[in-house]
Design a protein around this motif. Structure first.
Motif: not given
Length: 132
Positions: A65, A38, A67, A73-74, A69-70, A77
């Motif tokens: 990445a 990121h 996109e 979402r991080f 990740l919020s 993941a």
């Protein structure tokens, strides 16, 4: 000055209350790989210069990445990459690692790092509202 690997792992182990260095290392490698995906440019390079060499290699190796990740979402993941992890344990892992990263980065670099990430990452780094 670059932090030593043993010191970094000891700090992650202490903050994460891990029973072994292996657990701390697993969390550190996964979280740093996701973080590295990121970050770009000088900010990523400067952070890598302050981290232990092992951490720097993990941070610098991932592909970018697709996109950003919020924060949620991080964490998800992270849970997906750590065997047996849940979102709750992954939140703990992310916070343990990123709070040590925040200490290593110090305020100026951390503020610039947070500008590259979606809103809400300040909480994952244990530094609420540091970027304001």
């Amino acid at each position: 000055m670059r932090m030593r690997w043993d010191a970094f792992l000891a700090a992650v182990q202490e903050r994460g209350k891990y029973s072994s260095r292996d657990e701390a290392e697993r969390a550190a490698r996964v979280v740093l790989a996701l973080l590295g995906a990121h970050l770009v440019g000088e900010v990523r390079a400067q952070l890598a210069d302050r981290l232990p060499e092992t951490c720097a290699l993990v941070l610098l190796n991932p592909l970018q990445a697709y996109e950003p990740l919020s924060p949620d979402r991080f964490v998800r993941a992270t849970a997906a990459w750590i065997e047996g992890a849940t979102e709750k344990t992954a939140t703990w892992d992310v916070s343990a690692v990123l709070s040590v990263v925040a200490d290593v980065a110090q305020e100026d670099l951390l503020n610039r790092l947070l500008l590259q990430l979606p809103p809400g990452y300040d909480l994952l780094f244990g530094r609420p509202a540091v970027a304001t």
